[in-house]
Design an enzyme around this catalytic site. Structure first.
Site, PDB file in Angstrom:
ATOM      1  N   GLU A   1      83.941  74.501  91.359  1.00  0.00           N
ATOM      2  CA  GLU A   1      83.215  75.520  90.672  1.00  0.00           C
ATOM      3  C   GLU A   1      81.686  75.328  90.338  1.00  0.00           C
ATOM      4  O   GLU A   1      81.457  75.112  89.254  1.00  0.00           O
ATOM      5  CB  GLU A   1      83.979  75.852  89.191  1.00  0.00           C
ATOM      6  CG  GLU A   1      85.419  76.298  89.356  1.00  0.00           C
ATOM      7  CD  GLU A   1      86.405  76.583  88.312  1.00  0.00           C
ATOM      8  OE1 GLU A   1      85.812  76.468  87.019  1.00  0.00           O
ATOM      9  OE2 GLU A   1      87.501  77.357  88.202  1.00  0.00           O
TER      10      GLU A   1
ATOM     11  N   GLU B   1      92.654  76.845  93.363  1.00  0.00           N
ATOM     12  CA  GLU B   1      93.181  76.566  91.861  1.00  0.00           C
ATOM     13  C   GLU B   1      93.665  77.597  91.230  1.00  0.00           C
ATOM     14  O   GLU B   1      93.285  78.798  91.507  1.00  0.00           O
ATOM     15  CB  GLU B   1      92.202  75.681  91.153  1.00  0.00           C
ATOM     16  CG  GLU B   1      92.561  75.276  89.890  1.00  0.00           C
ATOM     17  CD  GLU B   1      91.134  74.616  89.071  1.00  0.00           C
ATOM     18  OE1 GLU B   1      90.560  73.821  89.667  1.00  0.00           O
ATOM     19  OE2 GLU B   1      91.365  75.147  88.004  1.00  0.00           O
TER      20      GLU B   1
END
Ligand SMILES: *[C@@H]1O[C@H](CO)[C@@H](O)[C@H](O)[C@H]1NC(C)=O
Ligand SMILES: *[C@@H]1O[C@H](CO)[C@@H](O)[C@H](O)[C@H]1NC(C)=O
Ligand SMILES: *[C@@H]1O[C@H](CO)[C@@H](O)[C@H](O)[C@H]1NC(C)=O
Ligand SMILES: *[C@@H]1O[C@H](CO)[C@@H](O)[C@H](O)[C@H]1NC(C)=O
Ligand SMILES: *[C@@H]1O[C@H](CO)[C@@H](O)[C@H](O)[C@H]1NC(C)=O
Ligand SMILES: CC(=O)N[C@H]1CO[C@H](CO)[C@@H](O)[C@@H]1O
Length: 525
Positions: free
Chosen positions: A263, A368
């Site tokens: 991220e 994820e």
């Protein structure tokens, strides 16, 4: 083989063979020990001596089919079987496999060996640990073949650390794996590999660079690498990736792939609350082309694949355009990792399919996802059926939009959805209660299994046509062993009668109960 068996009729012989096969592979098939916590469905309780399991499942003989059903009412991979029929039939809804329409191939399914997951698994007795690992990795269980491994700490750790916390150590002389790796994650990964008949595909993601390499001097909050691509900090951060591969290879663990970092947009947010390293698509592109790409190519691990993004699909196709339109960066890249958070506001066709059509040679891969992450619905909900449907819906949608695999987040969490030093608690497919030396398999565990166990690596998605409108969510694949697998999700209250049609073979009459997921497997003629 006895003469008696030779003279049996064909169906009788099949019954014997199936009985022998199931006796040999049933393993723990004692059925779910259901526990109802008032969240819509049940969680199955397992301990060191008892756990349910579908057993090993091969492909059915030509002319027969197998079904596996998981439902809100409590069925868990319940097995059915029968003969594929021919001739004409009557159901209003026909789902027809269009084998000539071919799409992406499956890479795999799995979860993440975070520090928290490792601590929770190891908090159980050795017997219960073994049962839990078998649930994920053995041929009797979910048959995961992908494991995501965080490089150093993330929020699902009990402390903040990297592998190179000595300030100004640009040569990485003090690079060292943590006790979390050496005493927990690595031994568990080795045990998982020993249980799996196939090589596990390990995928590494880093959350933060060491503080001394970053503009903000901290692992958390808004911060990027100091300087510019090609400079000292950027080179060191690339070499850190290679050092990580070196250290894990000493334990016989080699990595299929690495991402450019978890991220990257988190590290661009003011006061971000846990470990992050900010990149824009432009700075990620330049770091890959000048530093990370060459470092991996010149290392002992040049075949390690590189996945960009590792962040929300909402960022597509823009992120991919910026990075992959640059030939210097693109030649080091193999795929694009996507997370599921905010998928509801990021239509799959505008993000995933558009990116696939722009860059068909780069695969999309789910890196994820977890339930229980939204502040108003946070943490563990034992037996939640809604969360199982969210998983099944998202996986089906991803697979129908060119995604080649799907990786769940923590392999195991505790009853509070942690540990997580930042209190960013979540849910998991397996929840451990160490005080009773048991673990719960959540409905999401079975949803993962509906995909991971049956869509073997190399399976290719094929088209499905519908004879009438339906809201059933359907995906179909032809596996390397030539059998066909169809998965059918019904998120409504009503049971749906339908037929699966395979023009080359026949049809399978079926029913999709309200709030259920059904897998059908058959062997084409
Ligand atoms: C495991 O659970 C089963 C079923 O609830 C129970 O009969 C058995 O005694 C338990 N085993 C242990 C070691 O507690
Ligand atoms: C249908 O099944 C019957 C009995 O097994 C077989 O004789 C026949 O050839 C089949 N027809 C088709 C179209 O496959
Ligand atoms: C770093 O490594 C050097 C050389 O191996 C060693 O002398 C030194 O003590 C280490 N420093 C720290 C802070 O670990
Ligand atoms: C790695 O694998 C080799 C060959 O299988 C074996 O001889 C060696 O002991 C293993 N090393 C470790 C650290 O597990
Ligand atoms: C970030 O944190 C600092 C220190 O706690 C605080 O002063 C500042 O207002 C915060 N900024 C934002 C945008 O929340
Ligand atoms: C996704 C979904 O709700 N699918 C269907 C389940 O079955 C009922 C009954 O036919 C349908 O109305 C739903 O659309």
């Amino acid at each position: 083989m006895s003469d008696g068996r030779m003279t049996m009729t064909r169906p009788a012989l099949l019954c014997v063979l199936l009985a022998v096969a199931s006796a040999a592979t049933a393993g723990d098939d004692d059925g779910c020990v259901p526990r109802n916590f008032g969240h819509g469905s049940v969680a199955c309780e397992c301990n060191s001596t008892r756990c349910d399991s579908p057993g090993a499942v091969g492909s059915p003989p030509v002319g027969r089919f197998l079904t596996f059903l998981t439902s809100r009412e409590g069925k868990r991979l319940e097995k059915g079987q029968g003969f594929v029929r021919n001739g004409t039939a009557g159901a209003a809804l026909k789902l027809t496999v269009e084998a000539s329409q071919k799409y992406q191939r499956i890479r795999g399914f799995g979860g993440a060996m975070t520090d928290a997951a490792a601590m929770n698994i190891l908090s159980l007795s050795v017997g219960a640990q073994d049962k839990l690992l078998r649930q994920y990795f053995s041929p009797e269980g979910a048959e995961y073949n992908v494991v995501r491994v965080p490089m150093a700490s993330c929020d699902f750790s009990t402390r903040l650390y990297t592998y190179a916390d000595t300030p100004e150590d640009f040569q990485l002389l003090n690079f060292t794996l943590a006790p979390e790796d050496l005493q927990m994650k690595i031994p568990l990964l080795q045990r998982a590999q020993a249980l799996s008949p196939r090589p596990l595909s390990l995928l590494a993601s880093a959350w933060s660079a060491p503080a001394w390499l970053k503009t903000n001097g901290a692992l958390i909050g808004k911060g990027t690498l100091k300087g510019v691509a090609g400079g000292k900090a950027h080179k060191t951060w690339a070499n850190y990736y290679v050092r990580f591969l070196d250290e894990y290879s000493k334990h016989n663990l080699t990595f299929w792939a690495m991402t450019t970092g978890n991220e990257p947009t988190a590290g661009m947010m003011t006061n971000y609350s846990f470990q992050a390293l900010g990149f824009t698509p432009e700075t990620q592109r330049d770091w890959v082309s000048l530093d990370l790409g060459p470092a991996i190519a010149l290392s002992k691990y040049p075949k390690t694949q590189l996945l960009i993004l590792d962040d929300q699909r909402l960022l597509l196709p823009h992120w991919a355009r910026v990075v992959l339109n640059d030939i210097h960066a693109a030649r080091y890249i193999h795929g694009i990792g996507v997370h599921w958070y905010f998928d509801r506001i990021a239509p799959a066709d505008l993000t995933l399919s558009t990116t696939h059509h722009l860059f068909p040679e780069y695969y999309l891969f789910g890196t994820e996802a977890c339930a229980g992450w939204i502040p108003l619905d946070r943490g563990v909900k034992l037996g939640s059926w809604d969360r199982a449907e969210e998983y099944a819906h998202d996986i089906t949608e991803d697979l129908n939009h060119y995604v080649t695999g799907w990786t769940d987040w923590n392999l195991a969490l505790d009853m509070g959805g942690g540990p997580n030093w930042a209190k960013n608690f979540a849910d998991s497919t397996i929840i451990v209660d160490k005080t009773r030396d048991i673990f719960y398999k959540q409905p999401t565990f079975y949803v993962m299994t509906h995909f991971s166990k049956f869509l073997l690596e190399g399976s290719q998605r094929v088209g499905v046509s519908f004879s009438a409108h339906t809201d059933l969510e359907v995906t179909a694949f032809i596996r390397p062993d030539k059998s066909t697998v169809m998965t059918v999700l019904n998120r409504s209250d009503r049971d749906v009668q339908f037929e699966v049609w395979d023009p080359a073979t026949g049809y399978i009459p079926s029913v999709s109960p309200g709030h259920s997921i059904l897998t059908v497997i058959w062997q084409a003629q």
